[in-house]
Design a protein around this motif. Structure first.
Motif, short mmCIF file in Angstrom:
data_model
loop_
_atom_site.label_atom_id
_atom_site.label_comp_id
_atom_site.label_asym_id
_atom_site.label_seq_id
_atom_site.Cartn_x
_atom_site.Cartn_y
_atom_site.Cartn_z
N THR A 1 0.80 -1.22 0.00
CA THR A 1 0.00 0.00 0.00
C THR A 1 0.84 1.27 0.00
O THR A 1 0.38 2.32 -0.45
CB THR A 1 -0.93 0.02 1.23
N SER A 2 2.08 1.19 0.49
CA SER A 2 2.93 2.38 0.53
C SER A 2 3.62 2.62 -0.80
O SER A 2 4.32 3.62 -0.97
CB SER A 2 3.99 2.22 1.63
N GLY A 3 3.44 1.70 -1.77
CA GLY A 3 4.09 1.83 -3.06
C GLY A 3 5.39 1.05 -3.15
O GLY A 3 6.05 1.06 -4.20
N LYS A 4 5.76 0.37 -2.09
CA LYS A 4 6.99 -0.41 -2.08
C LYS A 4 6.83 -1.67 -2.91
O LYS A 4 5.87 -2.42 -2.77
CB LYS A 4 7.35 -0.80 -0.64
N VAL A 5 7.81 -1.91 -3.82
CA VAL A 5 7.80 -3.12 -4.64
C VAL A 5 8.30 -4.29 -3.79
O VAL A 5 9.41 -4.26 -3.25
CB VAL A 5 8.67 -2.95 -5.89
N ILE A 6 7.47 -5.32 -3.67
CA ILE A 6 7.81 -6.49 -2.86
C ILE A 6 8.59 -7.50 -3.67
O ILE A 6 9.57 -8.08 -3.20
CB ILE A 6 6.53 -7.13 -2.30
N ALA A 7 8.14 -7.74 -4.89
CA ALA A 7 8.79 -8.73 -5.75
C ALA A 7 8.48 -8.39 -7.20
O ALA A 7 7.47 -7.76 -7.50
CB ALA A 7 8.31 -10.14 -5.41
N THR A 8 9.35 -8.83 -8.09
CA THR A 8 9.18 -8.57 -9.52
C THR A 8 9.39 -9.84 -10.33
O THR A 8 9.97 -10.82 -9.83
CB THR A 8 10.18 -7.51 -10.02
N ALA A 9 8.95 -9.81 -11.59
CA ALA A 9 9.15 -10.95 -12.47
C ALA A 9 9.09 -10.50 -13.91
O ALA A 9 8.34 -9.58 -14.25
CB ALA A 9 8.09 -12.02 -12.22
N GLN A 10 9.88 -11.13 -14.76
CA GLN A 10 9.87 -10.90 -16.19
C GLN A 10 9.17 -12.06 -16.86
O GLN A 10 9.39 -13.23 -16.51
CB GLN A 10 11.28 -10.76 -16.75
N GLY A 11 8.27 -11.77 -17.81
CA GLY A 11 7.51 -12.82 -18.45
C GLY A 11 8.33 -13.71 -19.35
O GLY A 11 9.34 -13.29 -19.93
N GLY A 12 7.90 -14.97 -19.48
CA GLY A 12 8.52 -15.91 -20.40
C GLY A 12 9.36 -16.95 -19.71
O GLY A 12 9.76 -16.81 -18.55
N ASP A 13 9.64 -18.03 -20.44
CA ASP A 13 10.43 -19.13 -19.89
C ASP A 13 11.90 -19.04 -20.25
O ASP A 13 12.67 -19.95 -19.98
CB ASP A 13 9.87 -20.47 -20.34
N GLU A 14 12.30 -17.89 -20.87
CA GLU A 14 13.71 -17.72 -21.23
C GLU A 14 14.45 -16.84 -20.24
O GLU A 14 15.62 -16.51 -20.44
CB GLU A 14 13.81 -17.12 -22.63
N THR A 15 13.79 -16.42 -19.16
CA THR A 15 14.44 -15.59 -18.16
C THR A 15 15.39 -16.42 -17.33
O THR A 15 15.27 -17.64 -17.22
CB THR A 15 13.39 -14.93 -17.24
N SER A 16 16.35 -15.75 -16.72
CA SER A 16 17.36 -16.44 -15.93
C SER A 16 16.74 -17.08 -14.71
O SER A 16 15.83 -16.50 -14.08
CB SER A 16 18.45 -15.46 -15.49
N PRO A 17 17.21 -18.27 -14.32
CA PRO A 17 16.70 -18.93 -13.11
C PRO A 17 16.94 -18.06 -11.88
O PRO A 17 17.88 -17.27 -11.82
CB PRO A 17 17.51 -20.22 -13.05
N ILE A 18 16.05 -18.20 -10.88
CA ILE A 18 16.17 -17.46 -9.63
C ILE A 18 16.54 -18.43 -8.52
O ILE A 18 15.91 -19.49 -8.38
CB ILE A 18 14.84 -16.76 -9.29
N SER A 19 17.56 -18.10 -7.76
CA SER A 19 17.96 -18.97 -6.66
C SER A 19 16.88 -18.99 -5.59
O SER A 19 16.08 -18.06 -5.48
CB SER A 19 19.28 -18.48 -6.05
N ASP A 20 16.87 -20.04 -4.79
CA ASP A 20 15.85 -20.18 -3.77
C ASP A 20 15.86 -19.02 -2.78
O ASP A 20 14.80 -18.57 -2.33
CB ASP A 20 16.04 -21.50 -3.01
N LYS A 21 17.04 -18.50 -2.45
CA LYS A 21 17.11 -17.42 -1.47
C LYS A 21 16.59 -16.10 -2.04
O LYS A 21 16.20 -15.20 -1.28
CB LYS A 21 18.55 -17.24 -0.97
N ASP A 22 16.58 -15.97 -3.36
CA ASP A 22 16.10 -14.74 -3.99
C ASP A 22 14.68 -14.87 -4.53
O ASP A 22 14.11 -13.89 -5.02
CB ASP A 22 17.02 -14.35 -5.16
N LYS A 23 14.09 -16.06 -4.41
CA LYS A 23 12.77 -16.30 -4.97
C LYS A 23 11.69 -16.07 -3.92
O LYS A 23 11.85 -16.42 -2.75
CB LYS A 23 12.67 -17.73 -5.50
N LEU A 24 10.59 -15.49 -4.35
CA LEU A 24 9.45 -15.29 -3.46
C LEU A 24 8.88 -16.64 -3.05
O LEU A 24 8.70 -17.53 -3.88
CB LEU A 24 8.37 -14.47 -4.16
N SER A 25 8.61 -16.81 -1.78
CA SER A 25 8.10 -18.06 -1.25
C SER A 25 6.79 -18.46 -1.91
O SER A 25 5.95 -17.61 -2.22
CB SER A 25 7.90 -17.95 0.27
N SER A 26 6.60 -19.74 -2.11
CA SER A 26 5.39 -20.25 -2.74
C SER A 26 4.15 -19.99 -1.89
O SER A 26 3.02 -19.97 -2.40
CB SER A 26 5.52 -21.76 -3.00
#
Length: 661
Positions: free
Chosen positions: A594-619
């Motif tokens: 609500t404050s405008g802070k970006v919590i997490a981001t993602a780029q569309g498509g299956d050609e984007t670089s893999p994200i490590s578990d520590k940098d990935k948003l929890s399921s």
């Protein structure tokens, strides 16, 4: 001094007027109905200041029904025998719990029906005060007596249409943000007074149970702020950032109309209860992908107006005076929708299309802040009750009674209000099926979702680029006689499913289009949720069950057309699948608090670089679904009739590798 009532306050709307008059927009009221506007502003100010002789209809009491403070509404006083303990299904203590707080009936099929008598309540309270003011003004200025009394009789609570096309350029009108406002006095002389539509100041101090709500990048200091704020910085003193407020409102208005227009593109042969659910609330249903329910759309306005402020929190939202103009607008949309689709209704649940048997009943976690159990909801009877709003017979409103605003129809429960004419539509008058269909096209066209117009606007060269886009023939799809598919054209929608209680507060998923250095906002889905520390027991149950809020974001035709042409240009082997992949690659998403802070981001498509578990948003907090859907479009030879969206197909997920923290 306002006194506690000795009996319940009966919610009957403007029954004192005897007949229904229109709710009109706040801009129209200010410009063209100065008598009504003066009475409305002065009456709103009086109930906010507790200058009213009935405690139940002070602003603090009415606003508190939606959340804090967790006390019984003074207008719903219960007898001692209704306050007994020990749960039992037949015990009135459990079916009529104390305090009788239901927090807006969110995440429920009764979202729209509960809020209808809620707005009627404040409309009634303001009407009572306006009648007294008109009498006093008439005594002061006898030559104006008739005008003031007529205005008081006709006064209904106004709305503000946040999806109207002009809002994207103009934002909120000054009357909703300025701290001072000009109104007439008894003699029609202009007087400048504090604006009760801009903010509300708590009378008697901040309630003791008000608590701060934190985000990842700030705090809403509800326990310290003595008045309502919008887009406040994280500061105990609080303030309204009007520039940021207008920016967010304009940005939201650019695309929210398309989400709204999509609601009026529902076919006419759906299961009635399923259709009603898709229109109304934003709760779990794995089949609800193509439409943004009205509750989800309404949540975006809460976030756009509130930011790090009151409107963004269900517990505090109603203390912002804008809340009731917002919900009058939501009710207007409901009135248009139920007029267009009179046969769509909640009934007692879904019909399973596979064997035509009843397979799903409505349920709700009753006693929002008290005992919790899973009770079936029905439109009428004890399990259809809309607490805490009582009728004159002492019983509670039920959902069935809230239906329709038809004039002179004895089967419709009287509500004493309607809405002003819109695109030739009068929601208080019955009409033929053909008239309703024509109205649907006018509505979705007005709000910016017109597929057939987009298809016709393709240049001849662009049509060649679309030639590989398949559409199932209308006859093969079983569409009604007279419908013909638009060859090689589909509409594109991103379906979103979000955990309701992922980030301890309201948050949004925002979709963007990226091409080179250009980045353009396409749309959003907002989750309007209470924090984990809220004593709302129904919320806690939904949280533990992993409840999901869903919405749909239509992709603008100009973007889709550009990408389809680009995907096909110079690529003679292009297929529908490769074009879909190209479209997805151009999209990105972000979760924003609500404050405008970006919590997490993602780029569309299956050609984007893999994200490590520590940098990935929890399921556990990541979106349950963000996927591209398309549908064919069929139309009749009658240009006044609406199109039919059909042949829906689910394509790829936008973010297969996850979201980056």
């Amino acid at each position: 001094m306002a006194e506690l009532p000795m009996e319940p306050y009966y919610v009957v709307g403007r029954k004192d007027a005897g007949v229904a008059f229109d709710r009109i927009s706040i801009e129209d009221m200010q410009k063209n109905y100065p008598y009504q506007f003066a009475l409305f502003v002065r009456s709103y100010a009086r109930i906010q200041a507790n200058e009213h002789d009935l405690f139940a209809t002070t602003y603090m009491q009415i606003a508190g029904i939606h959340g804090k403070s967790y006390e019984e509404w003074a207008g719903d006083r219960k007898r001692e025998e209704q306050r007994a303990s020990d749960f039992h299904y037949d015990d009135l203590k459990d079916t009529l719990p104390v305090p009788s707080r239901f927090g807006g009936s969110h995440g429920s099929v009764t979202f729209t029906t509960w809020h209808r008598p809620y707005v009627m309540l404040i409309e009634q309270a303001i009407g009572e005060v306006a009648t007294r003011i008109a009498k006093d003004f008439g005594e002061e200025a006898p030559q104006e007596k008739e005008s003031w009394e007529t205005a008081a009789k006709e006064l209904r609570f106004p709305y503000w249409d946040w999806a109207a096309p002009h809002v994207a350029d103009e934002g909120l009108p000054p009357v909703l943000i300025d701290d001072m406002v000009e109104v007439w006095d008894a003699f029609r002389q202009t007087e400048t007074i504090p604006n009760p539509l801009s903010y509300y100041t708590y009378q008697g101090g901040i309630p003791n149970d008000f608590e701060d709500e934190g985000t990842r990048d700030g705090t809403a200091y509800f326990s310290s702020w003595p008045r309502s704020f919008r887009h406040s910085p994280s500061d105990r003193n609080g303030s309204t950032n009007k520039e940021e407020l207008q920016t967010r409102v304009k940005s939201t208005a650019k695309d929210i109309g398309k989400q709204l227009g999509l609601l009026f593109n529902m076919p006419e042969d759906m299961d009635p209860a399923h259709a009603y659910d898709e229109e109304g609330d934003g709760s779990d249903d794995e089949n609800d992908d193509e439409f943004s329910p009205l509750e989800t759309i309404h949540g975006r306005i809460h976030g756009a107006i509130g930011g790090n402020g009151h409107m963004s929190s269900p517990d505090y939202a109603a203390f912002d005076p804008f809340f009731f103009l917002h919900h009058s607008s939501v009710d207007r949309i409901l009135a248009l929708w139920e007029w267009c689709y009179p046969d769509y209704w909640m009934g007692d649940g879904y019909t399973d299309p596979r064997d035509n048997s009843r397979s799903f009943s409505w349920t709700q976690e009753r006693g929002t802040y008290m005992q919790v159990y899973n009770e079936q909801l029905l439109p009428t009877g004890a399990r259809g009750s809309l607490y805490p709003f009582r009728l004159e017979n002492g019983e509670y409103w039920n959902s069935e009674q809230t239906r329709f605003l038809y004039k002179d129809n004895k089967d419709v429960y009287p509500k004493y209000y309607s809405y002003d004419e819109f695109l030739g539509i009068r929601v208080d008058q019955e009409a033929s099926a053909e008239d309703r269909r024509a109205a649907r096209k006018k509505i979705y066209k007005y709000y910016g979702f017109d597929c057939s117009r987009a298809a016709e606007n393709r240049k001849d060269a662009d049509k060649i680029s679309w030639s590989h886009i398949p559409v199932r023939p209308a006859k093969e799809a079983g569409l009604p006689k007279g419908f013909e598919e638009i060859d090689h054209f589909r509409t594109f929608v991103v379906a979103v499913q979000l955990p309701e209680h992922a980030f301890n507060r309201t948050y949004s998923f925002e979709l963007r289009y990226n091409q080179g250095t250009e980045s353009r906002s396409i749309g959003a889905v907002t989750v309007f949720a209470r924090p984990d520390h809220s004593p709302c027991k129904a919320c806690a149950k939904r949280r533990s069950n992993g409840s999901i809020i869903h919405g749909a974001i239509p992709l603008p035709f100009d973007i889709v057309n550009e990408l389809v042409v680009k995907s096909r240009t110079g690529n003679t082997t292009a297929t529908f699948e490769t074009t879909v992949k190209d479209i997805i690659k151009s999209l990105s998403g972000a979760l924003v608090d609500t404050s405008g802070k970006v919590i997490a981001t993602a780029q569309g498509g299956d050609e984007t670089s893999p994200i490590s578990d520590k940098d990935k948003l929890s399921s556990t907090v990541a979106p349950a679904k963000v996927a591209l859907y398309t549908s064919g479009v069929a139309k009749t030879g009658d240009p006044d009739q609406p199109v039919r969206l059909f042949d829906w197909k689910r394509h790829n997920s936008l973010f297969p590798v996850g979201l980056l923290l």
